[in-house]
Structure formats: C-alpha cells, structure tokens
Design a protein around this motif. Structure first.
Motif, PDB file in Angstrom:
ATOM      1  N   GLU A 123     -39.241  -4.496  40.383  1.00  0.00           N
ATOM      2  CA  GLU A 123     -39.850  -5.842  41.364  1.00  0.00           C
ATOM      3  C   GLU A 123     -38.497  -6.290  42.472  1.00  0.00           C
ATOM      4  O   GLU A 123     -38.227  -6.960  43.387  1.00  0.00           O
ATOM      5  N   GLN A 157     -21.240  -9.355  61.319  1.00  0.00           N
ATOM      6  CA  GLN A 157     -22.947  -9.060  60.880  1.00  0.00           C
ATOM      7  C   GLN A 157     -22.688  -8.473  62.840  1.00  0.00           C
ATOM      8  O   GLN A 157     -24.288  -7.882  62.646  1.00  0.00           O
ATOM      9  N   GLY A 205     -34.019   4.666  51.058  1.00  0.00           N
ATOM     10  CA  GLY A 205     -32.885   5.129  52.038  1.00  0.00           C
ATOM     11  C   GLY A 205     -31.715   4.199  51.344  1.00  0.00           C
ATOM     12  O   GLY A 205     -31.037   4.368  52.212  1.00  0.00           O
ATOM     13  N   GLU A 235     -34.209  -5.133  49.754  1.00  0.00           N
ATOM     14  CA  GLU A 235     -34.899  -4.816  50.892  1.00  0.00           C
ATOM     15  C   GLU A 235     -33.847  -5.974  51.783  1.00  0.00           C
ATOM     16  O   GLU A 235     -33.882  -6.243  52.613  1.00  0.00           O
ATOM     17  N   LYS A 236     -33.993  -6.944  51.199  1.00  0.00           N
ATOM     18  CA  LYS A 236     -33.656  -8.408  51.594  1.00  0.00           C
ATOM     19  C   LYS A 236     -31.533  -7.503  52.589  1.00  0.00           C
ATOM     20  O   LYS A 236     -31.329  -7.984  53.539  1.00  0.00           O
ATOM     21  N   GLN A 237     -31.330  -7.572  51.780  1.00  0.00           N
ATOM     22  CA  GLN A 237     -29.491  -7.234  51.918  1.00  0.00           C
ATOM     23  C   GLN A 237     -29.086  -5.835  52.827  1.00  0.00           C
ATOM     24  O   GLN A 237     -28.037  -5.470  53.205  1.00  0.00           O
ATOM     25  N   ARG A 238     -30.110  -4.876  52.376  1.00  0.00           N
ATOM     26  CA  ARG A 238     -29.920  -3.052  52.341  1.00  0.00           C
ATOM     27  C   ARG A 238     -28.362  -3.000  52.630  1.00  0.00           C
ATOM     28  O   ARG A 238     -27.271  -2.949  53.537  1.00  0.00           O
ATOM     29  N   LEU A 252     -21.134  -5.750  46.747  1.00  0.00           N
ATOM     30  CA  LEU A 252     -22.052  -6.700  46.243  1.00  0.00           C
ATOM     31  C   LEU A 252     -22.019  -6.916  45.029  1.00  0.00           C
ATOM     32  O   LEU A 252     -22.459  -5.541  44.758  1.00  0.00           O
ATOM     33  N   VAL A 253     -22.601  -7.790  44.389  1.00  0.00           N
ATOM     34  CA  VAL A 253     -22.459  -7.487  42.694  1.00  0.00           C
ATOM     35  C   VAL A 253     -24.010  -7.949  42.388  1.00  0.00           C
ATOM     36  O   VAL A 253     -24.906  -9.424  42.806  1.00  0.00           O
ATOM     37  N   ARG A 254     -24.847  -7.853  41.417  1.00  0.00           N
ATOM     38  CA  ARG A 254     -26.010  -7.868  41.353  1.00  0.00           C
ATOM     39  C   ARG A 254     -26.611  -7.443  39.617  1.00  0.00           C
ATOM     40  O   ARG A 254     -27.352  -6.167  39.386  1.00  0.00           O
ATOM     41  N   LEU A 283     -22.204  -3.240  53.409  1.00  0.00           N
ATOM     42  CA  LEU A 283     -22.207  -3.348  51.829  1.00  0.00           C
ATOM     43  C   LEU A 283     -22.508  -2.784  51.156  1.00  0.00           C
ATOM     44  O   LEU A 283     -23.251  -1.571  51.066  1.00  0.00           O
ATOM     45  N   ALA A 312     -22.484  -4.938  62.223  1.00  0.00           N
ATOM     46  CA  ALA A 312     -24.018  -4.714  61.038  1.00  0.00           C
ATOM     47  C   ALA A 312     -24.802  -4.564  61.800  1.00  0.00           C
ATOM     48  O   ALA A 312     -25.858  -3.702  62.052  1.00  0.00           O
ATOM     49  N   LEU A 313     -25.378  -4.978  63.483  1.00  0.00           N
ATOM     50  CA  LEU A 313     -26.829  -4.798  64.010  1.00  0.00           C
ATOM     51  C   LEU A 313     -27.144  -4.330  64.397  1.00  0.00           C
ATOM     52  O   LEU A 313     -27.550  -3.456  65.038  1.00  0.00           O
ATOM     53  N   ARG A 339     -35.998  -4.198  44.376  1.00  0.00           N
ATOM     54  CA  ARG A 339     -36.172  -3.916  45.062  1.00  0.00           C
ATOM     55  C   ARG A 339     -36.166  -4.829  46.914  1.00  0.00           C
ATOM     56  O   ARG A 339     -35.849  -4.577  47.298  1.00  0.00           O
ATOM     57  N   ASN A 374     -25.245  -1.895  57.094  1.00  0.00           N
ATOM     58  CA  ASN A 374     -24.045  -3.286  57.508  1.00  0.00           C
ATOM     59  C   ASN A 374     -22.963  -2.729  56.420  1.00  0.00           C
ATOM     60  O   ASN A 374     -23.329  -1.318  56.972  1.00  0.00           O
TER      61      ASN A 374
END
Lengths: 351, 351
Positions: free
Chosen positions: A117, A61, A151, A124-127, A104-106, A72, A64-65, A120, A70
């Motif tokens: 949405e 983390q 991006g 946006e959350k996980q970037r 990461l799986v989605r 992922l 990543a910052l 999106r 990050n």
DNA sequence: TTGTAAGCGTTATCAC
DNA sequence: GTGATAACGCTTACAA
C-alpha cells in the motif's frame, strides 16, 4: 550559464518571454525546446539566442502537465547493502545525465504488511514514468503486478532472469560462484563449507546452486554438517563460523553467500587462531567495501551493479534517452559478474 | 486504497470528476484537498466520500504548476561512505513520510570543475523547494551561495556549526573525540598516534582538534612522528599503520579519523603480528558497517546521521511538515555523537 | 515551416 | 461557505 540571473524572488522567464524576445510564437519556442525537425536554422538560432539571453529554463511541472507525464523515474529498494544501492543510483544517473529525467528514491520496508500500500500510494502520488526494483524486493511479483496495474513501467534487478527481458536486468551469479568454487577444488580443497543466504531469496538460491554444481562437477558432495544457514548478516556468519570451525574435521575452505557473513566467519577464525588463508580459505560475495577492509582481503564475487543501473535505466526509458540507448529485449540484459581474487584463498594445508 | 481502479491505460479521475460526483464546484474539492477551514462538515464529508469512491489522487504536476512550486526536496552528496548517505536518506524520508513531499537524490563530483554548473543546472531544472547538503560538499560555501542565488532553500550538514542555525545541522564531533581519547589516557596510554583526515575538510579539523584537546588536558603532546597524514581511505590507513608501527618506539594506541583508515591500520597490525587490543588499541570514527565487520570489532564514534536527516528535513521545510515539526533556530540544531566501545581498546601492555 | 486556439489539472481571486 | 472565472507554463491539435 544564465546570462541574466533573476536572483532570489525574481521571476523566472517563461516561454512567452522567449517568444516575445525572439519575435516568434510560443509554439515555435516549444518546438525548439523539443527538438522538432521542422524549423529553419534561422528561426532556431534566433530562439536559442533568446533562450540564452534570458537564461530560460522550461518549467518541468508545466511540461509534465501538458505532456500528461512527468519526467521522474523511481528507485525502490530495501537493501541492507548501502554500497550496492548507491552504486546502482550512480549508474542510473550516468544513464539519465543528459536527459530531462530525474531520479526519485524510495526505500521500502520489505517486512511490513503495509509495504504494498505504501508503494501504491507513492506511485499514485508521484506517477513516475517507471520504477526500478532492486533485490530483494525485486523478487516480489506483487510489486511488479502493482506497477503494471498503475501503468508504471518497471525493471527488476535480479541475480537471475526473474521476468522477461524487457522487465529484468540480471547477472550470472550462479556461473561465477561455480567458477570460484571450481578454483577452490583445483587448489586441492575437498572439504568445503557453505554458508547459505536467507530462505526464499532468489539470490541465495542461485549462489547455492552454483556452489553445488561446482561440487558435483568435482564428484564432491556437501555433507549436512558443512551446510550452515545464514541470512546475509554478520552475526549469522559468526554463528556459522562457530559451527563449522568447531567440527572435529573442519572444512579447509568456506564459501559464504555474501561478504558480511564471510567477515563473520573470518572473525571466528581469528578468534580461534586459525590462520587465513593458510589453514582456511574463505570466499564471499558482493565485493562490498568490507571485502577490502578486513584482513586478509577477501576473495569475492563482484556484480556489475553500476553497469546494471545504466542498463536498467536504458531498458526502462529508452525513449527518453539518447538514440544510442539500446536497452531491453536482447541477451545483453544479462551482465557478467566476476570473481575477484584477493588474499583469503590458498591451497589447503599440506598442498 | 482506491475503491475503483482505473487499470492500465484507464484515465485517472480528476478534480472535475470528484466535483461532479459530489455535486460541488472544483474549488470546493480543492479546499478539501488543501484542508481549508472554511467548509461545512457536511460538504467536506460529501467530497471525501466522492474522493474515496473514485480513488482520486491529486495530480502533483498540476498542483505544482498552480502553486508555482513543486513538492520536491533534493539531497546533494558526494560521500564516499554509502551507509551514511543511505541512513541520512532514511531520516529524511521518516520526516517527510506523511507530507506531500518527495525526495530527489543527486550525487555530485566534488573534484570536477563543472560541479557548480552541474548543480546549477539541476536546481534550475528541477526547482526543488530546498536542498540538503551532506559533507563534505556541505562545506563548500559557493554551493550555499548558489542555492541562495536561485531561491532554493538549503540546509548544510556538518561536523561543526558551518552556517547559521536555520541552515545547518551539526554534531559535536570534537567533544566526543576528546572524550574517547581521554578514555585512552585514563587507561594508561601515553604514546598515542593520530591518523589525520584529508586536508581542508572541516570534519578532519574537528576530529584533530578534539584529539589535541584531550592530549593537552592530560599534559601530553603529539610528536611529529606519531602524526600521520590520511584521506579517509583504507589505503591511507595502511600507509599510516606501516609508518607508525615501524617506529622504534611505536604508539600503544592510535586514533584514526575514520573507520576505513582504522581498518587499514588494523590490517597492518595483523600483518606484523601485533595483537589488537593487547599490544595496540585502535579507535575509529563513523561507526560504519566496517567497524563491526573487522576483527576485533572497532571502538568508534557514531554520529546520529539518521536523526540528522529528520532534523534537516524539519529545518528545511517546516511549513510542509506537521505542526510538530519544530526545526531550525534553536540549539537543537546540534545533535550528539556518541562514543561506541567495542573490542579494539584495552590498557597498554604492562598496565 | 509557423501560428492560433484549446486544454492539461490544479489553485487564486473575488464575487455572491 | 461556496462558486465562476482566470490564471499557472507548457503542449497538442489543426489551420494557415
């Protein structure tokens, strides 16, 4: 293995602890972590020793910052075929095994209006650095545009070239289907049925074109009554089977656009007492587990899905993988599907 | 939806931008993000308005760093059954949908000696809040101990209570198998074959016990020649089928410890011209896609895997999900499997 | 080749 | 209720 476990509740050692122990600055430790070239072997060794001793693991983390990125990558899918998704996952993990990346799986709902949405929000959350899109959602251009917009890199998996080479991994489904059907023709089949995939799917169109090409090559055509609709579901295979096998002159062979539908056709054949492959040859597509679990085992087309996972990861994040990860840009973005012969194909009766 | 898109390369707005626009301190913005109670409705509204206007999304890496905890949960599996893994994933995602959590997926190699070290490395690197272990690796106590050791929460999924209620979600496989077999008995079957699962698997043991219980209830026993070994693979089902159906007095029904093996047995029956279910009843376990893709469709046991995914997530991270997420501690950690009747079961010949 | 200072975007502490 | 200020653990300047 950590030489010294912090245990539950214990604090993880940080880069500062390592620096202190090794008697260097934290920047130097950072250099070791990130494999900088500008380091004496001696310093490096000292730091590595300290890392080992403390059982230090860099906090992703914090990295990543600081990196403003990050580590992922995401897999987006809406695939009815579980085995495909899992094999692909496996390939991706093969590729990123020795990197710092995680997967990461989605799952997404293709049907839903909110899909775009949802994705999106997720991105946006996980970037994630990038996203890999499995068919059929890989065929959605809006999704690709969304990634661009945010991006987020992307790679689309498809049964044909659906984007430029740096954004697409595909297989040569059409060719292989044509080859399989030519095999049917050369065995003597002249009356060959076709069970289509769902309307609007590129994969379905590719398979259909391959089928028609092979027929055309042999001077054959596809009469309307032998051309059955489908949707990649078992039930559609059953319906198609009922229709095709009830014809006054039924086909001697049926090509089904996937294995599930082939299983449906085969069930109907069994129910009607039509012997497979003696009286009816059947070919499927996917080489799903079903293909070998039905009887007789199904001849089918296997697409190199695990390998596609590897290639997709390499294309998506070549800069995060070893130097041997080529990825992208060349013709290798097309991988070969193969025809798998099993017991569901034979010459037509009388041959 | 972001009211103002940064576009590719454009910079994400940060908490500072929001604070500036809303004319408050960043801590106040942070309070809004984290739903603090100590806020005037007016302040909150102003901040929310600014957030909306900027399309601000909190950076999860920064939050993770400050919170000293990330928002990841992991799914560890080594499951030959893809559909199971995917359904479980689906359930987990249902549960975490409205939270800040994301799901990390990690296949592991049960066989490999390095498995434990692999998992350790993974957990140390990613530091997920918790891990969910799917069978069969959920049965590995070392893995659970490792999680404890690293301060990573865990939940184990199993076919029986394999850990205390806060660490285990299970189904009642034994009962349901017994019920299914009792059904066979009540149809008139007396000579019932059994195809075992792999040695050392708790799931296999549970199914076997359920089977034996039902037999015992009916005053029947399981002769050695009707008790066939297996390993959950199709090929094992074929072997078992060959053995059982070649007996001088073959069974009139066979219970297989999973669907794949049942499909194998059914293939053998077809090959030998033994009609299912007229001459032979077959029952499987899993309700995998295969169960409906073979002919005749297989009677089988369905375990509530998606629901187990939901429950597992709720048990693992109740504090990150809505207040309605109960999870853990009560008897609800046991979910009910159900027997699904299809076409592969009938009374024995002559009944 | 190594170190120092500043900053990544957020939350915790503790005043006001 | 709200806001300064100092973390969180790491990296990127830039300096030495």
């Amino acid at each position: 293995m950590a030489a010294q476990d912090s245990g539950p509740g214990g604090k993880q050692p940080t880069i500062n602890d390592v620096a202190a122990l090794a008697g260097v600055s934290k920047k130097t430790v950072s250099r070791v972590i990130n494999r900088s070239q500008f380091l004496t072997d001696k310093t490096r060794a000292a730091v590595e020793q300290a890392i080992e001793q403390l059982g230090f693991v860099p906090n992703p983390q914090a990295r990543a910052l600081a990196f403003r990125r990050n580590f992922l990558i995401a897999l987006l899918h809406d695939n009815p075929n579980a085995q495909t998704v899992l094999n692909f996952q496996r390939g991706v993990l093969d590729a990123i095994k020795d990197s710092d990346l995680a997967l990461l799986v989605r799952p997404v709902d293709r049907g839903s209006d909110a899909m775009l949405e949802d994705v999106r929000t997720f991105l946006e959350k996980q970037r994630p650095i990038g996203a890999m899109l499995l068919p059929p959602i890989s065929e959605n251009d809006d999704l690709a545009a969304l990634c661009d917009d945010l991006g987020v890199r992307y790679v689309r998996i498809g049964s044909a070239r659906i984007d430029d080479a740096t954004h697409c991994i595909s297989s040569n489904d059409r060719e292989v289907v044509a080859q399989a059907v030519r095999g049917l023709v050369s065995l003597g089949h002249r009356r060959i049925g076709f069970v289509r995939g769902p309307v609007g799917f590129r994969s379905a169109a590719e398979r259909e074109q391959g089928f028609l090409e092979a027929l055309a090559d042999a001077g054959l055509d596809l009469p309307a009554e032998l051309n059955a609709p489908g949707n990649y579901r078992y039930a559609a295979g059953v319906e198609a089977g009922e229709a095709l096998l009830s014809l006054s002159v039924p086909p001697t062979a049926i090509f089904c656009s996937n294995d599930e539908m082939a299983a449906g056709v085969m069930s109907v054949a069994h129910g009607k007492g039509i012997r497979v492959p003696d009286a009816l040859s059947i070919i499927g597509f996917d080489d799903s587990p079903t293909a070998t679990h039905i009887w007789p085992a199904l001849s089918t087309v296997r697409w190199p899905i695990r390998e596609m996972g590897v290639r997709a990861a390499q294309t998506l994040v070549p800069d995060f993988l070893g130097p041997d990860a080529k990825g992208g840009g060349d013709e290798s973005a097309v991988l070969a599907s193969t025809f798998v012969e099993r017991q569901s194909v034979a010459p037509p009766p009388g041959h």
